[in-house]
Design a protein around this motif. Structure first.
Motif, PDB file in Angstrom:
ATOM      1  N   GLY A 216       1.043  -1.299  -0.164  1.00  0.00           N
ATOM      2  CA  GLY A 216       0.131  -0.412   0.211  1.00  0.00           C
ATOM      3  C   GLY A 216       0.689   1.480  -0.107  1.00  0.00           C
ATOM      4  N   ALA A 217       0.446   2.385   0.910  1.00  0.00           N
ATOM      5  CA  ALA A 217       1.260   3.497   0.476  1.00  0.00           C
ATOM      6  C   ALA A 217       0.517   5.018   1.531  1.00  0.00           C
ATOM      7  CB  ALA A 217       1.566   3.984  -0.582  1.00  0.00           C
ATOM      8  N   CYS A 218       1.368   5.306   2.160  1.00  0.00           N
ATOM      9  CA  CYS A 218       0.966   6.636   3.042  1.00  0.00           C
ATOM     10  C   CYS A 218       1.496   7.719   2.309  1.00  0.00           C
ATOM     11  CB  CYS A 218       0.964   6.154   4.840  1.00  0.00           C
ATOM     12  SG  CYS A 218      -0.056   4.637   4.939  1.00  0.00           S
ATOM     13  N   PHE A 219       0.654   9.458   2.325  1.00  0.00           N
ATOM     14  CA  PHE A 219       1.412  10.021   1.994  1.00  0.00           C
ATOM     15  C   PHE A 219       1.785  11.282   3.092  1.00  0.00           C
ATOM     16  CE2 PHE A 219      -0.630   7.741  -1.891  1.00  0.00           C
ATOM     17  CZ  PHE A 219       1.042   8.025  -2.774  1.00  0.00           C
ATOM     18  N   THR A 220       2.037  11.876   2.694  1.00  0.00           N
ATOM     19  CA  THR A 220       2.567  13.013   3.646  1.00  0.00           C
ATOM     20  C   THR A 220       1.113  13.779   3.287  1.00  0.00           C
ATOM     21  OG1 THR A 220       4.015  14.398   1.240  1.00  0.00           O
ATOM     22  CG2 THR A 220       5.124  13.276   3.887  1.00  0.00           C
ATOM     23  N   ASP A 221       0.465  13.943   3.276  1.00  0.00           N
ATOM     24  CA  ASP A 221      -0.941  14.342   2.600  1.00  0.00           C
ATOM     25  C   ASP A 221      -1.871  14.386   3.310  1.00  0.00           C
ATOM     26  OD1 ASP A 221      -1.880  13.299   0.900  1.00  0.00           O
ATOM     27  OD2 ASP A 221      -1.990  13.924  -0.679  1.00  0.00           O
ATOM     28  N   GLY A 222      -1.529  12.757   3.978  1.00  0.00           N
ATOM     29  CA  GLY A 222      -2.950  12.331   4.263  1.00  0.00           C
ATOM     30  C   GLY A 222      -3.501  10.739   4.032  1.00  0.00           C
ATOM     31  N   ARG A 223      -3.646  11.127   2.683  1.00  0.00           N
ATOM     32  CA  ARG A 223      -3.895  10.414   2.124  1.00  0.00           C
ATOM     33  C   ARG A 223      -2.947   8.882   2.117  1.00  0.00           C
ATOM     34  NH1 ARG A 223      -2.660  10.935  -3.385  1.00  0.00           N
ATOM     35  NH2 ARG A 223      -1.172  12.081  -2.959  1.00  0.00           N
ATOM     36  N   VAL A 224      -4.154   7.894   2.144  1.00  0.00           N
ATOM     37  CA  VAL A 224      -3.520   6.017   2.606  1.00  0.00           C
ATOM     38  C   VAL A 224      -4.107   5.359   1.083  1.00  0.00           C
ATOM     39  CG1 VAL A 224      -3.700   4.154   3.681  1.00  0.00           C
ATOM     40  CG2 VAL A 224      -4.004   6.339   4.077  1.00  0.00           C
ATOM     41  N   VAL A 225      -3.152   4.293   0.943  1.00  0.00           N
ATOM     42  CA  VAL A 225      -3.533   3.455  -0.270  1.00  0.00           C
ATOM     43  C   VAL A 225      -3.645   2.304   0.208  1.00  0.00           C
ATOM     44  CG1 VAL A 225      -3.083   1.797  -2.399  1.00  0.00           C
ATOM     45  CG2 VAL A 225      -2.729   4.614  -2.338  1.00  0.00           C
ATOM     46  N   ASP A 226      -4.418   1.685   0.441  1.00  0.00           N
ATOM     47  CA  ASP A 226      -5.518   0.584   1.366  1.00  0.00           C
ATOM     48  C   ASP A 226      -4.899  -0.342   1.033  1.00  0.00           C
ATOM     49  OD1 ASP A 226      -5.490   1.068   3.418  1.00  0.00           O
ATOM     50  OD2 ASP A 226      -8.315   2.386   2.336  1.00  0.00           O
ATOM     51  N   PRO A 227      -4.814  -0.626  -0.697  1.00  0.00           N
ATOM     52  CA  PRO A 227      -4.729  -2.261  -1.347  1.00  0.00           C
ATOM     53  C   PRO A 227      -3.463  -2.539  -1.446  1.00  0.00           C
ATOM     54  CG  PRO A 227      -5.421  -0.746  -2.744  1.00  0.00           C
ATOM     55  CD  PRO A 227      -5.658  -0.221  -1.530  1.00  0.00           C
ATOM     56  N   PHE A 228      -2.654  -3.878  -0.396  1.00  0.00           N
ATOM     57  CA  PHE A 228      -1.753  -4.257  -0.347  1.00  0.00           C
ATOM     58  C   PHE A 228      -0.502  -4.403  -1.829  1.00  0.00           C
ATOM     59  CE2 PHE A 228      -2.583  -8.455  -1.437  1.00  0.00           C
ATOM     60  CZ  PHE A 228      -1.464  -8.940  -1.209  1.00  0.00           C
ATOM     61  N   ALA A 229      -0.756  -4.525  -2.646  1.00  0.00           N
ATOM     62  CA  ALA A 229      -0.116  -5.138  -3.779  1.00  0.00           C
ATOM     63  C   ALA A 229      -0.316  -3.663  -4.730  1.00  0.00           C
ATOM     64  CB  ALA A 229      -0.401  -5.832  -4.446  1.00  0.00           C
ATOM     65  N   THR A 230       1.281  -3.200  -5.040  1.00  0.00           N
ATOM     66  CA  THR A 230       1.121  -2.183  -5.846  1.00  0.00           C
ATOM     67  C   THR A 230       2.890  -2.496  -6.636  1.00  0.00           C
ATOM     68  OG1 THR A 230       2.994  -1.082  -4.679  1.00  0.00           O
ATOM     69  CG2 THR A 230       0.272  -0.580  -3.924  1.00  0.00           C
ATOM     70  N   GLU A 231       2.331  -1.283  -8.115  1.00  0.00           N
ATOM     71  CA  GLU A 231       3.192  -1.502  -8.719  1.00  0.00           C
ATOM     72  C   GLU A 231       3.905  -0.213  -9.116  1.00  0.00           C
ATOM     73  OE1 GLU A 231       5.158  -3.825 -10.135  1.00  0.00           O
ATOM     74  OE2 GLU A 231       3.737  -5.280 -11.258  1.00  0.00           O
ATOM     75  N   LEU A 232       4.870   0.439  -8.437  1.00  0.00           N
ATOM     76  CA  LEU A 232       5.589   1.670  -7.877  1.00  0.00           C
ATOM     77  C   LEU A 232       6.904   2.337  -8.676  1.00  0.00           C
ATOM     78  CD1 LEU A 232       5.644   3.007  -4.466  1.00  0.00           C
ATOM     79  CD2 LEU A 232       7.686   3.731  -5.948  1.00  0.00           C
ATOM     80  N   ALA A 233       6.785   3.430  -9.287  1.00  0.00           N
ATOM     81  CA  ALA A 233       7.821   3.883  -9.900  1.00  0.00           C
ATOM     82  C   ALA A 233       8.313   5.616  -9.207  1.00  0.00           C
ATOM     83  CB  ALA A 233       7.907   4.943 -11.151  1.00  0.00           C
ATOM     84  N   ILE A 234       9.404   5.421  -8.602  1.00  0.00           N
ATOM     85  CA  ILE A 234       9.334   6.736  -8.206  1.00  0.00           C
ATOM     86  C   ILE A 234      10.417   8.551  -8.991  1.00  0.00           C
ATOM     87  CG2 ILE A 234      11.840   8.337  -7.043  1.00  0.00           C
ATOM     88  CD1 ILE A 234      12.910   5.303  -5.439  1.00  0.00           C
ATOM     89  N   THR A 235       9.527   9.410  -9.024  1.00  0.00           N
ATOM     90  CA  THR A 235       9.684   9.837  -9.700  1.00  0.00           C
ATOM     91  C   THR A 235      10.251  11.391  -9.576  1.00  0.00           C
ATOM     92  OG1 THR A 235       7.536  10.739  -8.783  1.00  0.00           O
ATOM     93  CG2 THR A 235       6.645   9.671 -10.473  1.00  0.00           C
ATOM     94  N   ALA A 236      10.924  11.581  -7.338  1.00  0.00           N
ATOM     95  CA  ALA A 236      11.867  11.873  -7.612  1.00  0.00           C
ATOM     96  C   ALA A 236      12.035  11.939  -6.225  1.00  0.00           C
ATOM     97  CB  ALA A 236      11.535  13.512  -7.256  1.00  0.00           C
ATOM     98  N   GLY A 237      13.269  11.627  -5.483  1.00  0.00           N
ATOM     99  CA  GLY A 237      14.062  11.259  -5.117  1.00  0.00           C
ATOM    100  C   GLY A 237      15.082  11.408  -4.456  1.00  0.00           C
ATOM    101  N   SER A 238      15.500  12.150  -2.665  1.00  0.00           N
ATOM    102  CA  SER A 238      16.735  12.696  -2.225  1.00  0.00           C
ATOM    103  C   SER A 238      17.073  12.285  -1.136  1.00  0.00           C
ATOM    104  CB  SER A 238      16.547  14.333  -2.689  1.00  0.00           C
ATOM    105  OG  SER A 238      16.012  14.592  -1.375  1.00  0.00           O
ATOM    106  N   ILE A 239      18.025  12.199  -0.330  1.00  0.00           N
ATOM    107  CA  ILE A 239      18.448  11.844   1.147  1.00  0.00           C
ATOM    108  C   ILE A 239      19.494  13.435   1.220  1.00  0.00           C
ATOM    109  CG2 ILE A 239      19.490  10.654   2.821  1.00  0.00           C
ATOM    110  CD1 ILE A 239      19.172   8.089   0.430  1.00  0.00           C
TER     111      ILE A 239
END
Length: 285
Positions: A216-239
């Motif tokens: 699933g997924a939890c976003f910083t704006d409060g949205r939650v994706v409940d279905p546990f199986a996803t296909e995901l792409a990173i659109t931007a990332g940094s540390i």
């Protein structure tokens, strides 16, 4: 933290990684070529055997893909849908690719979002053998030298998955260090990357590519994706270091879940465990 039981025992090393050298570059894919061949030509022209690739916009056709799905057996924690082959030209919104090798030949792992010719908005896992570039396609890439993503059997998930392995350096022009990574299941996405950077003494890094799945997924704006199986792409990332001095990963992603839901946004740190895999390249800055 959420967790999904995998069919095989967990491997002790939770992050598979290889240190290499790398360089960012851009190129344009030729129309009419299979997407795999077009990607391979662009990397080869720069002296690289593989790496990561990010696409914003463009068209594909013919095109084939699968979506995440529930597994019908106990052999896998989740699986793939049947193959979809939309008619006409499909317009990409975005896609992220890992280019590597499988069974001794070039292969890719690519997730994205798109709009099909009939107006249907969808996303998923593109099939290398059946996906073609419809029009010239400008892309951003990051090549790695001294490492390659190779598809190998993974006893934990019972899939054949990309993971970085050492390869002979090909002499490509590079600009600095690069770490090819694969995160294994049931560890927080951001937390795993932050811990890796601390261990390696990396205080600031950019993420290139990023293809995988989360529970699933939890976003910083409060949205939650409940279905546990996803296909995901990173659109931007940094540390980078926060005001308190702690390392924090910022991960912007796009995904489709097994119910067909699409979501984009920034992931919450500490609450987004990996489902099957997550492969990416980390460039220290």
């Amino acid at each position: 933290m959420r967790a999904i039981v995998q069919p095989g025992p967990p491997v002790a090393e939770r992050i598979q990684w290889v240190e290499a050298r790398g360089r960012a570059f851009s190129f344009t894919m030729e129309a009419g070529l299979p997407l795999l061949e077009a990607a391979g030509r662009g990397f080869a022209a720069q002296g690289f055997a593989g790496g990561t690739l990010s696409i914003k916009g463009g068209t594909l056709g013919p095109f084939a893909y699968v979506m995440p799905a529930l597994s019908k057996t106990r052999e896998h924690a989740a699986f793939y849908s049947g193959t979809f082959r939309p008619q006409g030209v499909t317009r990409l919104k975005l896609a992220t690719m890992t280019l590597g090798v499988r069974d001794g030949a070039p292969f890719f792992h690519c997730h994205g979002l798109w709009t099909e010719a009939d107006g249907r908005i969808n996303g998923g896992h593109m099939l290398p053998e059946e996906t073609f570039v419809a029009e010239p396609l400008a892309v951003e890439a990051f090549g790695i030298d001294g490492a390659v993503f190779a598809a190998e059997p993974d006893p934990e998930t019972n899939f054949k998955l990309f993971g970085p392995v050492v390869s002979e350096a090909g002499g490509a022009k590079t600009t600095g260090r690069a770490f090819a990574l694969r995160l294994r299941p049931n560890q927080d996405f951001a937390g795993a990357l932050e811990a890796f950077c601390r261990e390696q003494g990396i205080s600031r890094a950019k993420i290139h590519g990023g293809v995988g799945s989360t529970i699933g997924a939890c976003f910083t704006d409060g949205r939650v994706v409940d279905p546990f199986a996803t296909e995901l792409a990173i659109t931007a990332g940094s540390i980078a270091s926060s005001a308190s001095g702690a390392l924090e990963a910022e991960l912007d992603i796009a995904l489709v879940d097994y119910a067909g839901g699409i979501a984009e946004g920034r992931l919450v740190r500490g609450d987004n465990p990996v489902l099957m895999t997550m492969e990416l390249v980390l460039e220290p800055l």
